[in-house]
Design an enzyme around this catalytic site. Structure first.
Site, PDB file in Angstrom:
ATOM      1  N   GLY A 100       7.698  -7.233   1.060  1.00 16.11           N
ATOM      2  CA  GLY A 100       7.075  -5.928   1.322  1.00 16.11           C
ATOM      3  C   GLY A 100       5.677  -6.064   1.871  1.00 16.11           C
ATOM      4  O   GLY A 100       5.279  -7.137   2.322  1.00 16.11           O
ATOM      5  N   ASN A 101       4.944  -4.971   1.873  1.00 14.53           N
ATOM      6  CA  ASN A 101       3.561  -4.984   2.377  1.00 14.53           C
ATOM      7  C   ASN A 101       2.709  -4.014   1.570  1.00 14.53           C
ATOM      8  O   ASN A 101       3.198  -3.342   0.682  1.00 14.53           O
ATOM      9  CB  ASN A 101       3.544  -4.661   3.876  1.00 14.53           C
ATOM     10  CG  ASN A 101       4.117  -3.294   4.171  1.00 14.53           C
ATOM     11  OD1 ASN A 101       3.528  -2.281   3.816  1.00 14.53           O
ATOM     12  ND2 ASN A 101       5.295  -3.268   4.781  1.00 14.53           N
ATOM     13  N   ARG A 102       1.425  -3.939   1.907  1.00 15.80           N
ATOM     14  CA  ARG A 102       0.462  -3.214   1.078  1.00 15.80           C
ATOM     15  C   ARG A 102       0.325  -1.727   1.410  1.00 15.80           C
ATOM     16  O   ARG A 102      -0.546  -1.064   0.864  1.00 15.80           O
ATOM     17  CB  ARG A 102      -0.924  -3.853   1.234  1.00 15.80           C
ATOM     18  CG  ARG A 102      -1.027  -5.247   0.699  1.00 15.80           C
ATOM     19  CD  ARG A 102      -2.449  -5.758   0.885  1.00 15.80           C
ATOM     20  NE  ARG A 102      -2.514  -7.188   0.736  1.00 15.80           N
ATOM     21  CZ  ARG A 102      -2.521  -7.827  -0.434  1.00 15.80           C
ATOM     22  NH1 ARG A 102      -2.477  -7.136  -1.555  1.00 15.80           N
ATOM     23  NH2 ARG A 102      -2.573  -9.139  -0.476  1.00 15.80           N
ATOM     24  N   SER A 103       1.125  -1.208   2.296  1.00 15.74           N
ATOM     25  CA  SER A 103       0.953   0.199   2.674  1.00 15.74           C
ATOM     26  C   SER A 103       1.229   1.131   1.490  1.00 15.74           C
ATOM     27  O   SER A 103       2.230   0.979   0.792  1.00 15.74           O
ATOM     28  CB  SER A 103       1.898   0.540   3.824  1.00 15.74           C
ATOM     29  OG  SER A 103       1.818   1.915   4.103  1.00 15.74           O
TER      30      SER A 103
END
Ligand code: CTP
Length: 215
Positions: A18-21
């Site tokens: 995943g990512n930090r958004s």
């Protein structure tokens, strides 16, 4: 149509890439568009934010799910804003059962490419006159600065407007505020000083409105 949040690409039933958004910028775009009288569909990937009142919210998990939902909504939309952080790659295989630690070194994770939803929309233009906005989260590196990378990305994706954010500690992802430079396919450059995400959203909608009025 506004996409928001970050996609998650599963590895097994408990793990994902995943990512930090957080989705906050996309939500600000959706609610400011609603306030201006637009009919809004928000495609939200893994955000903890509640569905905004008055907006049709479609929840998605992976990049492929996001692509399906965005394309369906985009077919009769005047404007598409791709604020979501979409994973460029997904694990080649997703195991049905949890990957166990075992006694030996782990196998490498093999990745395959996800479709570029924004580039596809720009190449195909599902609806004539549709205005398409992309986001670019960039860091400078040895090959160029943040804006150099932004200009190359605009040339590659060919969206009408590209909102370029510099990422780094305390910048863009997971923060309350956002600063950006908005590059137009027509060569325009609009600097947006650091401020609330709703203020950046308002500048985006002003630029979009000018383009819709010109059609
Ligand atoms: N995007 C997309 N589909 C993808 C990846 C990105 O639609 N598979 C969209 C994002 O929503 C954003 C824009 O493309 O509007 C820019 O994404 P970014 O991750 O900055 O660009 P990449 O194409 O992934 O390029 P790179 O990672 O090499 O910087």
């Amino acid at each position: 149509v506004v996409s928001a949040g970050g996609t998650r690409e599963p590895l097994d039933p408990v793990r994902f890439l995943g990512n930090r958004s957080t989705g906050r910028q996309g939500y600000a775009l959706a609610t400011t568009a609603l306030a201006r009288g637009a009919e809004v569909t928000l495609v939200a990937a893994n955000t903890e934010l509640p569905d905004p009142a008055g907006v049709k919210t479609v929840r998605v998990g992976t990049a492929l799910e996001l692509r399906t939902a965005v394309r369906e909504a985009a077919a009769d939309a005047d404007v598409v804003v791709m604020a979501a952080a979409v994973a460029d790659f997904r694990p080649w295989a997703v195991t049905e059962t949890k990957i166990k630690k075992g006694e030996t070194d782990p196998d490498p994770v093999v990745l395959v490419r996800n479709p570029d939803v924004l580039a596809e929309l720009c190449a195909q233009r599902l609806r004539p006159g549709q205005v398409i906005v992309g986001f670019a989260a960039e860091t400078g590196d040895a090959t160029g600065g943040v804006l150099d990378h932004g200009r190359v990305k605009l040339g590659r994706k060919r969206c009408d407007l590209l909102v370029v954010n510099e990422v780094g500690p305390g910048r863009a992802f997971g923060t309350e505020d956002n600063a950006a430079v908005i590059l137009g396919l027509d060569g325009s450059t609009t600097e947006v000083p650091n401020g609330p995400k709703a203020a950046l959203a308002d500048v985006v909608w002003d630029l979009v409105a000018a383009r819709l009025a010109a059609i």
